[in-house]
Write a protein that holds these residues in place. Structure first.
Motif, short mmCIF file in Angstrom:
data_model
loop_
_atom_site.label_atom_id
_atom_site.label_comp_id
_atom_site.label_asym_id
_atom_site.label_seq_id
_atom_site.Cartn_x
_atom_site.Cartn_y
_atom_site.Cartn_z
N LYS A 225 15.08 25.61 -42.21
CA LYS A 225 15.83 26.04 -41.49
C LYS A 225 16.50 26.85 -42.02
CE LYS A 225 19.78 22.68 -40.54
NZ LYS A 225 19.80 21.85 -39.37
N ASP A 226 16.45 27.35 -43.39
CA ASP A 226 18.02 28.37 -43.92
C ASP A 226 17.20 29.68 -44.64
OD1 ASP A 226 16.41 27.27 -45.78
OD2 ASP A 226 17.97 26.77 -46.74
N GLY A 227 15.90 29.73 -44.07
CA GLY A 227 14.48 30.20 -44.46
C GLY A 227 14.02 30.31 -45.34
N SER A 228 14.15 29.34 -46.14
CA SER A 228 13.34 29.01 -47.24
C SER A 228 12.23 28.33 -46.96
CB SER A 228 13.94 27.67 -48.12
OG SER A 228 14.21 26.84 -47.79
N LYS A 229 10.97 28.93 -47.97
CA LYS A 229 9.75 27.92 -47.61
C LYS A 229 9.84 26.27 -47.82
CE LYS A 229 8.27 32.18 -47.31
NZ LYS A 229 7.30 31.82 -46.16
N ALA A 230 8.45 25.54 -47.92
CA ALA A 230 8.96 23.93 -47.68
C ALA A 230 8.32 23.62 -48.97
CB ALA A 230 7.20 23.12 -46.58
N ALA A 231 7.55 24.90 -49.91
CA ALA A 231 7.21 24.52 -51.40
C ALA A 231 8.13 24.79 -52.25
CB ALA A 231 5.70 25.44 -51.67
N ASP A 232 10.12 25.81 -51.55
CA ASP A 232 11.18 25.77 -52.63
C ASP A 232 11.13 24.28 -52.88
OD1 ASP A 232 10.45 28.43 -52.75
OD2 ASP A 232 11.55 28.73 -50.65
N HIS A 233 10.64 23.38 -51.38
CA HIS A 233 11.45 21.61 -51.75
C HIS A 233 10.81 20.61 -51.72
CE1 HIS A 233 14.78 23.54 -49.65
NE2 HIS A 233 14.22 24.32 -48.62
N LEU A 234 9.55 20.88 -52.04
CA LEU A 234 8.33 19.43 -52.23
C LEU A 234 7.06 20.81 -53.48
CD1 LEU A 234 7.71 18.61 -48.58
CD2 LEU A 234 9.23 17.41 -50.28
N SER A 235 6.55 19.34 -53.99
CA SER A 235 5.31 19.24 -54.66
C SER A 235 3.59 19.73 -54.03
CB SER A 235 4.79 18.58 -55.43
OG SER A 235 6.20 19.03 -56.60
N LEU A 236 4.23 18.51 -52.71
CA LEU A 236 3.33 18.70 -51.86
C LEU A 236 3.49 17.60 -50.93
CD1 LEU A 236 0.47 16.52 -53.62
CD2 LEU A 236 1.89 16.54 -55.05
N MET A 303 -1.12 14.79 -60.10
CA MET A 303 -0.26 15.70 -61.95
C MET A 303 -1.41 16.53 -61.80
SD MET A 303 0.10 12.11 -64.42
CE MET A 303 -1.50 11.53 -64.40
N GLU A 304 -2.71 16.50 -61.50
CA GLU A 304 -3.28 17.73 -61.63
C GLU A 304 -3.09 18.99 -60.73
OE1 GLU A 304 -7.33 16.07 -60.57
OE2 GLU A 304 -7.87 15.71 -62.82
N ILE A 305 -2.50 18.56 -59.47
CA ILE A 305 -2.17 19.47 -58.38
C ILE A 305 -1.41 20.23 -58.45
CG2 ILE A 305 -1.22 19.92 -56.16
CD1 ILE A 305 -3.06 17.21 -54.99
N ILE A 306 0.04 19.30 -59.02
CA ILE A 306 1.46 19.55 -59.44
C ILE A 306 1.01 20.35 -61.10
CG2 ILE A 306 3.28 19.16 -60.69
CD1 ILE A 306 3.48 17.05 -58.26
N ASP A 307 0.26 19.81 -61.74
CA ASP A 307 0.20 21.26 -63.17
C ASP A 307 -0.42 22.02 -62.57
OD1 ASP A 307 1.46 18.83 -64.21
OD2 ASP A 307 -0.88 18.41 -65.24
N GLN A 308 -1.64 21.68 -61.67
CA GLN A 308 -1.72 22.92 -61.29
C GLN A 308 -0.97 24.64 -60.44
OE1 GLN A 308 -5.25 22.47 -59.40
NE2 GLN A 308 -6.16 21.70 -61.00
N GLN A 309 0.45 23.90 -60.46
CA GLN A 309 0.64 25.04 -59.28
C GLN A 309 1.74 25.82 -59.91
OE1 GLN A 309 3.38 22.03 -57.36
NE2 GLN A 309 1.84 21.21 -55.45
#
Length: 309
Positions: A225-236, A303-309
């Protein structure tokens, strides 16, 4: 009930519409219970059962059905009710289901009918019911209460899964760079949430949990709600499919249509299986799909998903 699964293609049209079909059945007395039709392979009159030495008393035996030897679990006994008396086995029914990559039959006293429902009408159990109840949800049909059993809890007690990640994977996870954002886990089963959280914390991940799609969507909107993206807070996000009020397919659709949430990587992690599920995943726009529950597979994939981000 011979035609229970004759219209799978028709049922796939419910995907993304927050709808499901429930098979209604009875255990003892007139109380109605429900199970998602997608979990069901077949419903049949109770076949001849062969006993298994040293098995738990809730496993009434095994039966050879269509080339497969299947354990038959008395569902009433498994949730603390009276089981089907031996003299009534011949007039009882077995619901053959596929959960967590395994096939099993649930012995029930009687089968009622199939109802097309909206997930918004499927509600969490009353808060005062306690944490040890065998329910994931309740609903009302024609003024009758229908209870939806937490089958994952039943199976975890009757035939426990291995929940621990191997030492090899733990060692590999310790070599990875720290500081990843938390993983959001969405599941209506307390047993499933515990299994996934235990798996992910073993590889050093922080976990946030929500009980259903509606709660998860509210949480996502709150953190952005502060204008950020969900990806700024969560890995997946790892989400179950079957959940009261809002199912996983609908949750994915809502996430992918919201600019603040759409970049989130969403994995559907479900005891539902079968080829039609992959088509459903593609239809709603999920990024991945994994059948429950293999701790090593899940840990390695995360681990694969996070390492590819």
């Amino acid at each position: 009930m011979a035609g229970v699964l004759d219209s799978v293609n028709q049922r796939t049209q419910l995907v993304g519409q927050n709808r499901l079909e429930l098979l209604l059945f009875r255990l003892k007395g007139q109380q109605l219970f429900g199970i998602n039709v997608f979990k069901i392979k077949e419903v049949l009159q109770c076949p001849k059962l062969s006993s298994i030495p040293n098995s738990r008393n809730v496993v009434r035996g095994v039966s050879h059905i269509r080339g497969e030897t299947i354990p038959i679990i008395d569902l009433g006994m498994a949730i603390g009710m009276q089981g089907v008396p031996a003299e009534q086995l011949a007039t009882s029914f077995v619901i053959i289901t596929e959960y967590n990559r395994k096939t099993q039959g649930f012995l029930v006293a009687g089968v009622d009918r199939i109802m097309n429902m909206n997930w918004e009408d499927i509600l969490p159990p009353p808060k005062g019911a306690g944490k040890d109840v065998y329910l994931t949800a309740v609903t009302r049909i024609e003024d009758k209460l229908v209870e939806i059993i937490d089958v994952e809890k039943v199976l975890a007690e009757v035939s426990p899964l291995r929940e621990d990640v191997t030492d090899e994977l733990k060692a590999r996870s310790s070599e990875r760079a720290p500081g990843n954002n938390p993983v959001l886990v969405v599941d209506d089963s307390a047993v499933a949430r515990r299994q996934i959280e235990r798996c992910l914390t073993a590889i050093g991940m922080e976990v946030v949990t929500q009980n259903d799609g509606k709660q998860a969507l509210q949480y996502l909107k709150e953190i952005t709600k502060d204008g950020s993206k969900a990806a700024d807070h969560l890995s997946l996000i790892i989400s179950d499919v079957e959940m009261p009020e809002m199912d996983g397919y609908t949750l994915v659709t809502r996430i992918k249509e919201d600019p603040a949430l759409s970049s989130m990587y969403v994995m559907l992690h479900t005891s539902l299986s079968g080829v039609f599920n992959r088509a459903m995943v593609q239809k709603v726009g999920a990024d991945d799909f994994m059948a429950k529950f293999s701790p090593d597979e899940l840990a390695e994939r995360v681990m694969e998903i996070i390492d590819q981000q």
